[in-house]
Design an enzyme around this catalytic site. Structure first.
Site, mmCIF file in Angstrom:
data_model
loop_
_atom_site.group_PDB
_atom_site.id
_atom_site.type_symbol
_atom_site.label_atom_id
_atom_site.label_comp_id
_atom_site.label_asym_id
_atom_site.label_seq_id
_atom_site.Cartn_x
_atom_site.Cartn_y
_atom_site.Cartn_z
ATOM 1 N N HIS A 183 38.525 45.877 38.970
ATOM 2 C CA HIS A 183 37.402 45.726 38.051
ATOM 3 C C HIS A 183 36.236 44.996 38.720
ATOM 4 C CE1 HIS A 183 39.587 41.921 37.738
ATOM 5 N NE2 HIS A 183 38.487 41.355 37.267
ATOM 6 N N ASP A 189 33.336 42.237 37.228
ATOM 7 C CA ASP A 189 33.374 41.307 36.098
ATOM 8 C C ASP A 189 32.403 41.696 34.986
ATOM 9 O OD1 ASP A 189 35.373 39.620 37.041
ATOM 10 O OD2 ASP A 189 33.968 38.407 38.205
ATOM 11 N N ARG A 193 36.452 28.925 37.715
ATOM 12 C CA ARG A 193 35.441 29.962 37.942
ATOM 13 C C ARG A 193 34.145 29.624 37.248
ATOM 14 N NH1 ARG A 193 33.670 34.214 34.734
ATOM 15 N NH2 ARG A 193 33.195 36.202 35.760
ATOM 16 N N HIS A 227 37.312 43.818 42.418
ATOM 17 C CA HIS A 227 38.393 42.974 42.921
ATOM 18 C C HIS A 227 39.660 43.164 42.102
ATOM 19 C CE1 HIS A 227 36.301 40.577 39.862
ATOM 20 N NE2 HIS A 227 37.422 39.889 39.696
#
Length: 296
Positions: A96, A98, A262, A247
């Site tokens: 995917h 993000d 994150r 990723h």
């Protein structure tokens, strides 16, 4: 500052910078250029607090919040990505980019490793510029100009028992149509911009045609020549350009603990259909019709 290339088209290690402090303008500019060129860059042995990670992210632009991820207490910009025996992986082990279910998807993601199992837990990235370039001429021409609908489909399982909250989220994130092929706004490279986690269908195609074509495009992420794989260590920080790569977090360590923190830079532009990237061959007229339908 030293830039060490890891793969021919994607991935580089940056040495000699301390991310816990504001970077001099020249260093930041060189690092930013390396990020655009290599798509994923990483740093080892970074001793950062949460506040320093947020401050570092803000050097790239305003930070976004993620409604589907646990947030740091009192710090909505921080997302906690924690996996252990009581909290298994939720869909990060799917290729995917993000938050493409947003009208303006994430621009950059900055992930800091806090705790890792003794083995496993790598992340793999795929260069979606190389993925586009690797298609045949005829297929590149056909898919350029098509649109695809995106949805937060993988997160829907979280709200099976809460239809009211699900409706609120659907209202907040109505399905956007993004081009199947975008033109990167800074590098001007063409990028394959569909992903297995969030893409629903291609506009203008029958359901079976859409599924078949998407499977062909998704398969580009699995080509080893387009990939870079990072073995994390506590103190490793990775930054990637969400506009040019996808990723996959390898899920090979459960039930051991993996803890990441994150922050992400909010998208500042909707990936629209670039007139300069439109096809000129025999598929041009039909693709422009599909693009128009997707934006209505």
């Amino acid at each position: 500052m030293e830039i060490v290339r890891c793969q021919p088209t994607i991935g580089a290690e940056i040495r000699g910078l301390d991310l816990s402090r504001p970077l001099p303008q020249a260093d930041f500019a060189a690092m930013y250029d390396a990020l655009l060129e290599h798509k994923v860059i990483f740093f080892r042995d970074q001793q950062m607090t949460v506040e320093q990670q947020i401050a570092f992210g803000e050097q790239f632009g305003p930070l976004e919040t993620n409604p589907f991820r646990p947030q740091g207490e009192g710090k909505p910009e921080l997302q906690i990505v924690h996996v252990d025996k009581d909290n298994p992986v939720l869909s990060t082990d799917v290729w995917h980019a993000d938050l493409t279910f947003r009208t303006k998807p994430t621009k950059f993601t900055i992930l800091r490793c806090v705790e890792m199992p003794a083995y496993g837990g790598d992340t793999v990235w795929a260069d979606m510029c190389a993925a586009y370039d690797g298609l045949s001429d005829a297929l590149r021409e056909f898919v350029t100009g098509l649109g695809a609908v995106h949805d937060f489909k993988n997160f829907r399982i979280l709200y099976k028992g809460d239809p009211l909250r699900l409706q609120q989220l659907e209202d907040a994130f109505p399905n956007p149509t993004h081009p199947v092929v975008i033109t990167h706004p800074e590098t001007r490279r063409r990028v394959l911009f569909v992903n297995r986690q969030f893409t629903l269908r291609i506009v203008g195609l029958a359901d079976d045609e859409s599924r078949s074509l998407l499977e062909i495009l998704y398969a580009q992420t699995s080509v080893p020549e387009y990939q870079f794989r990072l073995q994390w260590q506590p103190g490793t920080v990775a930054i990637w350009d969400n506009r040019s790569c996808q990723h996959y977090a390898v899920n090979d360590y459960y039930p051991h603990t993996r803890h990441m923190e994150r922050v992400a830079v909010a998208g500042d532009a909707e990936p629209g259909f670039d007139a300069a990237a439109q096809p000129t061959g025999p598929y041009a007229s039909i693709n422009r019709v599909h693009a128009f339908e997707g934006l209505r």
